[in-house]
Design an enzyme around this catalytic site. Structure first.
Site, PDB file in Angstrom:
ATOM      1  N   PHE A 248      93.270 -38.020 -31.801  1.00 30.89           N
ATOM      2  CA  PHE A 248      92.436 -38.407 -32.933  1.00 30.89           C
ATOM      3  C   PHE A 248      92.857 -39.818 -33.321  1.00 30.89           C
ATOM      4  O   PHE A 248      94.034 -40.062 -33.564  1.00 30.89           O
ATOM      5  CB  PHE A 248      92.658 -37.467 -34.126  1.00 30.89           C
ATOM      6  CG  PHE A 248      91.842 -37.854 -35.353  1.00 30.89           C
ATOM      7  CD1 PHE A 248      90.758 -37.089 -35.749  1.00 30.89           C
ATOM      8  CD2 PHE A 248      92.152 -38.990 -36.102  1.00 30.89           C
ATOM      9  CE1 PHE A 248      90.003 -37.446 -36.863  1.00 30.89           C
ATOM     10  CE2 PHE A 248      91.395 -39.361 -37.214  1.00 30.89           C
ATOM     11  CZ  PHE A 248      90.318 -38.576 -37.595  1.00 30.89           C
ATOM     12  N   GLU A 249      91.889 -40.692 -33.418  1.00 27.07           N
ATOM     13  CA  GLU A 249      92.238 -42.072 -33.748  1.00 27.07           C
ATOM     14  C   GLU A 249      90.968 -42.761 -34.232  1.00 27.07           C
ATOM     15  O   GLU A 249      89.941 -42.706 -33.563  1.00 27.07           O
ATOM     16  CB  GLU A 249      92.757 -42.745 -32.475  1.00 27.07           C
ATOM     17  CG  GLU A 249      93.399 -44.090 -32.632  1.00 27.07           C
ATOM     18  CD  GLU A 249      94.121 -44.514 -31.348  1.00 27.07           C
ATOM     19  OE1 GLU A 249      95.357 -44.571 -31.347  1.00 27.07           O
ATOM     20  OE2 GLU A 249      93.445 -44.798 -30.341  1.00 27.07           O
TER      21      GLU A 249
END
Ligand code: GDP
Ligand code: MN
Length: 361
Positions: A248-249
């Protein structure tokens, strides 16, 4: 605003107009997935979840990257699942493959050794290409040139709650450059010499790109105000092994495109550690973010429940969970925020690198 004023009083029209406003006020951003053709079912599950929880109101573009061409089944199904435009790009071989200066004999030896030691993905060649690509090349893909922000998505992830905001807008309006949901300790076996390489970079560049007063050095360092602090995980260097979980980014592409990040990456890359060890893009991004950005340019998206096997994070505020229609249990052992391997406490606790400087004799 004009759209809102135009909205009539009927419930459906209001909903429609609200969505139109959201779409009109979109940021310059894309949802981004590096993925293999055979991962299509997992890609669709992730897309369905993110569309339902966020993108159905915004219709952000989806960008898919692959080291081999996407097949027509993949393109057809993902296009059908997306509420926004979809686009597909083939990664140039020179951005993906092992560089020719890697010593093949040494490389084969390392693979075998790490395989024997049962290090996660230790024997995998393609995983190393992926980690190096995600560290140094994804943001240089032509197809991303038009965007300022990306939201990294992986196959088989789940978003537990309705997004209470457009995270891209939150980032731009608050001058955030990097956003995360989960942070934890890295396996040291995958990065034995990463930290000394980073230290070398700092000395080579004479700390010129690093603002120790304001960055988040303390987040990745074993040092704090009291000197060498109690470390939850044993590490043999001054790196405490904390990293943002990069599956997740949400981040500003211009940070990765910047000269200082490229310089940081090139220095690391030149040591060959992506191949001779198994450096992950997570510790690489995390150390770069903690050194090169100010801590207040990093945002913890606390409200976004998220899961990538084997861990998840779930908001703990009862009323917010109802409001966001969350499907998760913050008291469940899978909630990493309760686990000793979470680095969230470290994130909350410490700020800049100025304490480290005091002890840097
Ligand atoms: P993990 O999350 O660390 O267990 O690793 P994954 O297998 O999920 O890989 C991370 C991301 O890179 C995922 O989005 C994968 O789809 C993608 N990925 C990994 N290896 C390859 C590869 O060889 N080719 C392509 N195109 N994508 C890959
Ligand atoms: Mn994954």
């Amino acid at each position: 605003n004009r759209m809102l004023k135009l909205s009539s009083n009927t419930y459906n029209d209001e909903l429609l107009d609200e969505t139109m406003v959201k779409t009109l006020e979109r940021e310059n951003a894309t949802l981004l997935m590096l993925v293999r053709n055979w991962e299509l079912p997992g890609a669709l599950r992730s897309m369905r979840s993110l569309e339902d929880r966020f993108n159905k109101d915004f219709h952000y573009d989806w960008t898919f990257l692959n080291d081999v061409p996407f097949d027509s089944e993949f393109i057809e199904a993902t296009t059908a699942m997306a509420s926004g435009k979809t686009q597909y790009a083939l990664i140039p071989a020179e951005d993906w493959n092992r560089p020719s200066w890697i010593n093949e004999t040494l490389f084969e030896e390392v693979l075998q050794l790490m395989e024997e030691k049962n290090i996660l993905y230790g024997g995998s060649k393609s995983y190393r290409n992926m980690c190096r690509f995600n560290s140094g090349f994804f943001f240089r893909q032509k197809i991303l040139d038009q965007y300022d922000y990306y939201f990294r998505v992986e196959p088989d992830v789940e978003y537990f709650c309705d997004f209470p905001y457009d995270p891209f807008k939150v980032m731009r309006l608050n001058n955030k450059k990097y956003g995360f949901t989960i942070t934890m300790y890295e396996y040291e076996d995958t990065i034995p010499s990463l930290w000394e390489t980073v230290e070398e970079y700092l000395e080579d560049t004479d700390y010129q790109d690093v603002d120790m007063e304001n960055n988040a050095y303390g987040f990745v360092s074993n040092f704090d105000f009291f000197g060498k602090s109690f470390a939850v995980m044993d590490s043999s260097s001054d790196y405490n092994l904390c990293h943002f979980w990069t599956n997740f980014e949400i981040a500003d592409l211009n940070f990765f495109r910047s000269e200082r990040y490229i310089k940081f990456f090139e220095h690391l890359d030149s040591k060959g550690g992506f191949y001779y060890e198994r450096w992950g893009d997570a510790p690489v991004h995390s150390i770069a973010v903690s050194l090169l950005l100010n801590k207040d340019e990093v945002i913890h998206f606390d409200e976004l429940g998220y899961k990538h096997m084997p861990f998840g994070t779930c908001p703990s505020a009862y009323y917010m969970k109802l409001q966001e229609r969350c499907l998760c249990d913050s008291n469940h052992p899978d909630n990493i925020d309760l686990n000793v391997i979470s680095c969230l406490r470290r994130w909350w606790k410490d700020g800049s690198g100025k304490y480290f400087l005091k002890h840097d004799s």
